[in-house]
Write a protein that holds these residues in place. Sequence first.
Motif, short mmCIF file in Angstrom:
data_model
loop_
_atom_site.label_atom_id
_atom_site.label_comp_id
_atom_site.label_asym_id
_atom_site.label_seq_id
_atom_site.Cartn_x
_atom_site.Cartn_y
_atom_site.Cartn_z
N LEU A 57 0.81 -1.22 0.00
CA LEU A 57 0.00 0.00 0.00
C LEU A 57 0.85 1.27 0.00
N ASP A 58 1.86 1.29 -0.87
CA ASP A 58 2.73 2.47 -1.02
C ASP A 58 3.54 2.82 0.22
N ARG A 59 3.67 1.89 1.16
CA ARG A 59 4.53 2.18 2.30
C ARG A 59 5.97 1.86 1.93
N THR A 60 6.89 2.30 2.78
CA THR A 60 8.30 2.06 2.45
C THR A 60 8.88 0.99 3.36
N TRP A 61 9.93 0.32 2.85
CA TRP A 61 10.65 -0.66 3.64
C TRP A 61 12.06 -0.12 3.84
#
Length: 274
Positions: A57-61
């Motif tokens: 969901l467009d989050r970053t790692w």
Amino acid sequence: MLDARARAVLSGTRFSDLRWHSETDSTNREALDLARAGAAEGVVVVADHQTAGRGRLDRTWEAPPGSSLLTSVLLRPSLPPDQVARVAMVLAISASDALEEVAGFRPQLKWPNDLVVARGGRGTRKLGGILSEAILSGARVDAVVVGLGLNLNWPHPLPEHLAEVAVSADEVAGRPVDRTAVLLCLLGRLEEHYGLLFEGGGGRAALVNYRRQCCTLGRRVRVELAGEVVVGRAVDISDEGHLVVAPEEEGASPRRITTADVVHLREDAAWTSS
Ligand code: BT5
């Protein structure tokens, strides 16, 4: 990088085409591009560092260079689109097996895609996450890229914004964890667990270990769907990999959740996560 001995280990599996980069934007992005260009099933992309690691969901790692196993595997399973979640699940089982073998502890699996470590009655912290992205051709699955970020040897202490939610394997094991050993073991186990998906009985055997290790089953959960929140008890994981939730709302029938963010709730409080 892999030496000749390591490459020999992989040569007997479908994962012999392994591409290791010191830096890329995202191993998932790269494996998806390879899939679109016609690469065969089994290509593995690994990076020491990602400049734009992706979560769901467009989050970053996030991962400091060299601290983590950052890898994406390209597969071309003959599964219906609503069952691709099972591929991420067999990757989660394989990563858990590899950690037990190499680091000496087994994490729990939080549905749908997290590897977590319990912190003594105070909930869990996230050790790894899986991002699964499919390429469809009409109603058929053309390719699935499953990407894993696994925190292995992070500099300590962890950055403040992750300290409460994340954990690194070396902290749990009490010693550094060999990244190449984890990768090789993981791919060897994936060869087995992925193969089970296509065996008799609709590949039912593939998820037996997932259910056994899944700490979401039996819990009170809050399921966050687009535009809707369901609070209830996680009662099953179907053979398709969907979470079955019995809502607390009176008279509501069980819900089958294909994918969502799930929060484990404390038994005694309406909205407090644990
Ligand atoms: C995931 O997303 O858990 C899937 C992560 C997949 C990452 C791998 S790395 C190799 C491959 N290539 C990619 O570009 N991606 C895959 P999600 O459930 O959305 O969790 C993301 C959230 O976890 C973030 O919003 C942060 O809150 C938190 N987070 C970020 N980095 C983390 C870390 N290293 N450890 C624990 N939590 C983290």
